[in-house]
Design a protein around this motif. Structure first.
Motif, PDB file in Angstrom:
ATOM      1  N   ASP A   1       0.836  -1.203   0.000  1.00 57.96           N
ATOM      2  CA  ASP A   1       0.000   0.000   0.000  1.00 57.96           C
ATOM      3  C   ASP A   1       0.870   1.251   0.000  1.00 57.96           C
ATOM      4  OD1 ASP A   1      -2.240  -1.610   0.161  1.00 57.96           O
ATOM      5  OD2 ASP A   1      -2.597  -1.232   2.278  1.00 57.96           O
ATOM      6  N   ILE A   2       0.536   2.174  -0.861  1.00 65.71           N
ATOM      7  CA  ILE A   2       1.242   3.453  -0.940  1.00 65.71           C
ATOM      8  C   ILE A   2       0.229   4.546  -0.630  1.00 65.71           C
ATOM      9  CG2 ILE A   2       2.482   5.033  -2.483  1.00 65.71           C
ATOM     10  CD1 ILE A   2       3.428   2.500  -3.994  1.00 65.71           C
TER      11      ILE A   2
ATOM     12  N   ASP B   1       2.562   9.979  -0.240  1.00 66.64           N
ATOM     13  CA  ASP B   1       3.799   9.348  -0.702  1.00 66.64           C
ATOM     14  C   ASP B   1       3.804   9.231  -2.226  1.00 66.64           C
ATOM     15  OD1 ASP B   1       6.293   8.036  -0.635  1.00 66.64           O
ATOM     16  OD2 ASP B   1       5.342   6.062  -0.434  1.00 66.64           O
ATOM     17  N   LEU B   2       2.677   8.822  -2.792  1.00 68.92           N
ATOM     18  CA  LEU B   2       2.588   8.722  -4.246  1.00 68.92           C
ATOM     19  C   LEU B   2       2.770  10.088  -4.890  1.00 68.92           C
ATOM     20  CD1 LEU B   2       2.135   7.202  -6.866  1.00 68.92           C
ATOM     21  CD2 LEU B   2      -0.335   7.424  -6.479  1.00 68.92           C
ATOM     22  N   ASN B   3       2.154  11.107  -4.329  1.00 71.28           N
ATOM     23  CA  ASN B   3       2.313  12.457  -4.871  1.00 71.28           C
ATOM     24  C   ASN B   3       3.783  12.864  -4.875  1.00 71.28           C
ATOM     25  OD1 ASN B   3       1.231  15.061  -5.808  1.00 71.28           O
ATOM     26  ND2 ASN B   3       2.010  15.783  -3.839  1.00 71.28           N
TER      27      ASN B   3
ATOM     28  N   VAL C   1       3.354   1.866 -10.143  1.00 73.79           N
ATOM     29  CA  VAL C   1       2.379   1.885  -9.059  1.00 73.79           C
ATOM     30  C   VAL C   1       1.005   1.806  -9.710  1.00 73.79           C
ATOM     31  CG1 VAL C   1       1.372   3.252  -7.185  1.00 73.79           C
ATOM     32  CG2 VAL C   1       3.849   3.221  -7.509  1.00 73.79           C
ATOM     33  N   LEU C   2       0.127   0.977  -9.154  1.00 74.07           N
ATOM     34  CA  LEU C   2      -1.218   0.800  -9.676  1.00 74.07           C
ATOM     35  C   LEU C   2      -2.216   1.635  -8.875  1.00 74.07           C
ATOM     36  CD1 LEU C   2      -0.995  -3.073  -9.982  1.00 74.07           C
ATOM     37  CD2 LEU C   2      -0.670  -1.402 -11.814  1.00 74.07           C
TER      38      LEU C   2
ATOM     39  N   GLU D   1       7.035  -7.494 -11.455  1.00 72.52           N
ATOM     40  CA  GLU D   1       7.254  -6.701 -10.246  1.00 72.52           C
ATOM     41  C   GLU D   1       6.709  -5.283 -10.393  1.00 72.52           C
ATOM     42  OE1 GLU D   1      10.964  -5.056  -7.611  1.00 72.52           O
ATOM     43  OE2 GLU D   1      11.192  -6.973  -8.625  1.00 72.52           O
ATOM     44  N   VAL D   2       5.863  -4.896  -9.445  1.00 70.04           N
ATOM     45  CA  VAL D   2       5.386  -3.519  -9.346  1.00 70.04           C
ATOM     46  C   VAL D   2       5.639  -3.040  -7.919  1.00 70.04           C
ATOM     47  CG1 VAL D   2       3.650  -3.754 -11.169  1.00 70.04           C
ATOM     48  CG2 VAL D   2       2.999  -4.164  -8.822  1.00 70.04           C
ATOM     49  N   ALA D   3       5.722  -1.724  -7.755  1.00 68.56           N
ATOM     50  CA  ALA D   3       6.065  -1.151  -6.449  1.00 68.56           C
ATOM     51  C   ALA D   3       4.921  -1.254  -5.448  1.00 68.56           C
ATOM     52  CB  ALA D   3       6.483   0.305  -6.612  1.00 68.56           C
ATOM     53  N   GLY D   4       3.680  -1.298  -5.931  1.00 64.65           N
ATOM     54  CA  GLY D   4       2.536  -1.367  -5.034  1.00 64.65           C
ATOM     55  C   GLY D   4       1.338  -0.690  -5.658  1.00 64.65           C
ATOM     56  N   HIS D   5       0.380  -0.324  -4.802  1.00 59.39           N
ATOM     57  CA  HIS D   5      -0.815   0.346  -5.307  1.00 59.39           C
ATOM     58  C   HIS D   5      -1.249   1.432  -4.329  1.00 59.39           C
ATOM     59  CE1 HIS D   5      -4.327  -1.382  -2.953  1.00 59.39           C
ATOM     60  NE2 HIS D   5      -3.294  -2.020  -2.450  1.00 59.39           N
TER      61      HIS D   5
END
Length: 116
Positions: A5-6, A10-12, A61-62, A83-87
């Motif tokens: 979870d992001i 943090d995503l911004n 990131v999704l 591999e993805v960083a998260g969502h």
């Protein structure tokens, strides 16, 4: 929250620093009405982990509306070995709740609006 979870803030920060690629897994009509700046659209209904832009210098990131569909897409990625960083935890709803900007289409005029 889980390790994948992001948070919206943090995503911004990561998007502002150009550290991630954001993939919106909502349907095209949802994406057209409202989206996060810079997000690419790969709808869950036709989602293929192999189509993700992975392997570059920016992890993926999704994101979806509430976090449910992006978590499903994350599961598909893991199953496929992609591999993805998260969502984005809470999806675009959490993004808006954090006071972060979205792009919206005004249904009355078709104008694109930057909204907080």
């Amino acid at each position: 929250m889980t390790e994948s979870d992001i948070t919206a803030t943090d995503l911004n920060d990561r998007l502002t620093a150009r550290q991630v690629v954001l993939i919106d897994v909502r349907e095209p009509a949802e994406y057209a009405v409202e989206r996060i700046h810079g997000a690419l659209n790969l709808p869950l209904t036709t989602f293929d982990p192999a189509a993700l832009p992975v392997g570059g210098d920016r992890p993926v990131v999704l994101q979806c509306g509430s976090g449910k569909r992006s978590a499903m897409a994350l599961g598909q990625c893991r199953k496929a070995g992609v591999e993805v960083a998260g969502h984005l935890a809470g999806g675009i709803g959490a993004w808006r709740a954090a006071g972060l900007p979205v792009i919206r289409i005004d249904p009355a005029t078709g104008a694109v609006r930057d909204v907080r």
